[in-house]
Design a protein around this motif. Structure first.
Motif, PDB file in Angstrom:
ATOM      1  N   GLY A 374       0.870  -1.184   0.000  1.00 48.15           N
ATOM      2  CA  GLY A 374       0.000   0.000   0.000  1.00 48.15           C
ATOM      3  C   GLY A 374       0.895   1.218   0.000  1.00 48.15           C
ATOM      4  N   SER A 446      -3.584   2.802   3.250  1.00 50.58           N
ATOM      5  CA  SER A 446      -4.352   2.300   2.104  1.00 50.58           C
ATOM      6  C   SER A 446      -4.560   3.353   1.017  1.00 50.58           C
ATOM      7  N   TYR A 453      -8.560   2.315   5.464  1.00 49.98           N
ATOM      8  CA  TYR A 453      -8.311   0.896   5.762  1.00 49.98           C
ATOM      9  C   TYR A 453      -9.620   0.106   5.744  1.00 49.98           C
ATOM     10  N   ARG A 456     -10.482  -0.837   2.286  1.00 47.10           N
ATOM     11  CA  ARG A 456      -9.562  -1.912   1.877  1.00 47.10           C
ATOM     12  C   ARG A 456     -10.020  -3.257   2.456  1.00 47.10           C
TER      13      ARG A 456
END
Ligand code: UMA
Length: 476
Positions: A374, A446, A453, A456
């Motif tokens: 990431g 992310s 996050y 993600r």
């Protein structure tokens, strides 16, 4: 705080003198950033009679009309130094970097600049429990809230966990406990914020995309102790030397918790139970280890911290036990997703730094495929080599940091790149054998591929779900 009048003293936020409530009536306040925190701060300020202007660099804002209906002015586009320098108070959202020219202009003009969490704390009447640290904040914050709930105590749970503290002021009262997850971004913008109980869970390298150095990041975290008084408490992880060193700065009474370090007093594991150990050595059992449903030593440490806080707040042990027994963990924290052909899929999208990813990896036996990568935020990827090698792990690397992972882990684990998270999920399944685990533990932010996050993690689960459906339909 020259421009903000102190009106009267509120109820306790801990032992000793309570912080002064602020009178912002008629004060011109500029709120910077208009997402969750900024909108909540603007509403709070408007409710207290301030003249509020919200500025956001975005071109469009869905929340603009409801704010205008409250009498709040909204200014979109680049922040104007003159606007901020002409204010009586500037309030920053956590995600707004505090050292940008328009904000420096306000400071230079003598305008007080504070964060949204500091602002909200001005009106809290009950004690504040602030939970900080690099990892485990949300788990610990949630568990403390659940323990208070089981004990029938009035409490709010918020802060960095996703519900701005400003939105919780309406629920305050002298007996209401405010459990606040506090990030370094929020803590670096405090002034008088004073937790009755400050929790420091751990400290590892993180957020070097915003803080200039690890020292600066640690200093922001340590501010959680800055305004504490002798009647307050600091709950600190004695297994983490850096956290323990920072606790040296508090005037509060330090209560330690530890899984590894020997403790003369505090919260530790004694036999098969999490226990409170008195300075005299008397052991008071709190929660049986068998009640803990979370995987991973690091999450057990969070349980210890929550038990310490609950004990300090007078929560009875049966309420602690009920809360722990019912707590299966948070979404995106070592979250079991599904099993395909004997391969378990686990979502730890919240492992956004190297240390958190290492702890996640260490929670599993050999036979592991880890999806990592990431936007890299700093830290030593070399520390992942040994735990990966010991588990004969393979790594599927995604995002901007793909090449970085391939270089840093070469020789310790097989590393394969993938162009997207979806592709990584499929590649990971191909690399795994029955009995193995596919773990999403990115060690990175992310933002190169996702909004945050959580997006993600949801995207990982969606792709696993599609694989499950394909397998069910008999596709390869
Ligand atoms: N903006 C500006 N000027 C700038 C920068 C941003 O106007 O210079 C605007 C953006 O256009 C956007 C807004 O500010 O409209 C974003 O503000 P924000 O990032 O503070 O977003 P919030 O929705 O208010 O979320 C914040 C926390 N965000 C950050 O710390 C980055 C949330 O933590 C928190 O849940 C929420 O307040 C409620 O308290 C998130 C986070 O990622 C989950 N935190 C970090 C972490 O956990 O690692 C610290």
């Amino acid at each position: 705080m020259t421009a903000v009048m102190e009106r009267h003293h509120s109820g306790a936020s801990g032992g000793g003198a309570a912080p002064a409530r602020r009178d912002v009536t008629g004060l011109r306040v500029v709120v910077v950033g208009a997402a969750r925190s900024g909108v909540a701060a603007a509403r709070l300020l408007a409710a207290h009679g301030a003249r509020v202007i919200v500025t956001d660099t975005r071109e469009r804002l869905e929340d603009a009309e409801p704010l205008r209906a409250l009498g709040v002015d909204v200014e979109l586009g680049p922040h104007r130094g003159a606007l901020l320098a002409g204010a009586g108070l500037v309030v920053l959202s956590p995600g707004v970097p505090p050292r940008q020219p328009p904000i420096e202009a306000a400071r230079a003009a003598g305008v007080p600049v504070v964060g949204e969490m500091e602002l909200a704390s001005w009106w809290l009447e009950g004690p504040v429990v602030a939970v900080t640290g690099t990892k485990g904040k949300s788990t610990t914050t949630t568990l403390i809230g659940r323990m208070l709930g089981e004990a029938g105590r009035a409490a709010t749970v918020g802060g960095n966990i996703g519900a701005p503290l400003s939105g919780q002021v309406r629920d305050t009262g002298p007996g209401v406990v405010h459990v606040v997850e506090a990030s370094s971004f929020q803590l670096e913008a405090i002034d008088t914020f004073r937790p009755a109980i400050a929790v420091l869970l751990n400290l590892s390298t993180d957020h070097l995309d915003r803080h200039e150095s690890v020292e600066e990041y640690a200093a922001a975290k340590a501010r959680v102790f800055e305004n504490q008084q002798p009647g307050d408490h600091a709950v600190v992880n004695a297994d983490d030397p850096r956290a323990l060193a920072l606790a040296g700065r508090t005037a509060a009474r330090v209560v330690r918790f530890a899984l590894e370090a020997p403790l003369e007093a505090g919260v530790a594991v004694r036999g098969d139970t999490v226990a409170w150990v008195d300075p005299g050595g008397r052991v008071d059992p709190l929660v049986p280890l068998a009640s803990v449903r979370l995987r991973g030593r690091h999450l057990l440490a969070d349980v210890l911290a929550a038990c310490a806080v609950a004990r300090l707040l007078g929560v009875a042990t049966p309420a602690m036990v009920r809360a722990v027994e019912a707590f299966t963990g948070l979404e995106h924290v070592l979250e079991p997703v599904a099993e395909i052909a004997g391969v378990r899929f686990v979502n730890d999208s919240k492992a956004t730094n190297v240390d958190a990813a290492r702890r996640a990896i260490e929670s599993f036996p050999p036979g592991l495929v880890v999806i990592m990568g990431g936007r890299f935020k700093g830290g030593d990827l070399g520390t992942l080599r040994e735990p990966l090698a010991a588990r004969r792990a393979a790594v599927v690397a995604i995002g901007e940091a793909r090449a970085l992972f391939a270089d840093a882990l070469a020789g310790a684990a097989r590393v394969e790149p993938a162009a997207s998270l979806d592709e990584a999920v499929r590649r990971a399944l191909a690399l795994a054998s029955s009995g193995d685990t596919v773990l999403l533990a990115p060690a990175c932010a992310s933002f190169d591929m996702f909004r945050d996050y959580a997006e993600r993690g949801r995207s990982f689960k969606a792709e696993v779900g599609r694989l499950v459906a394909e397998v069910d339909a008999g596709e390869p």
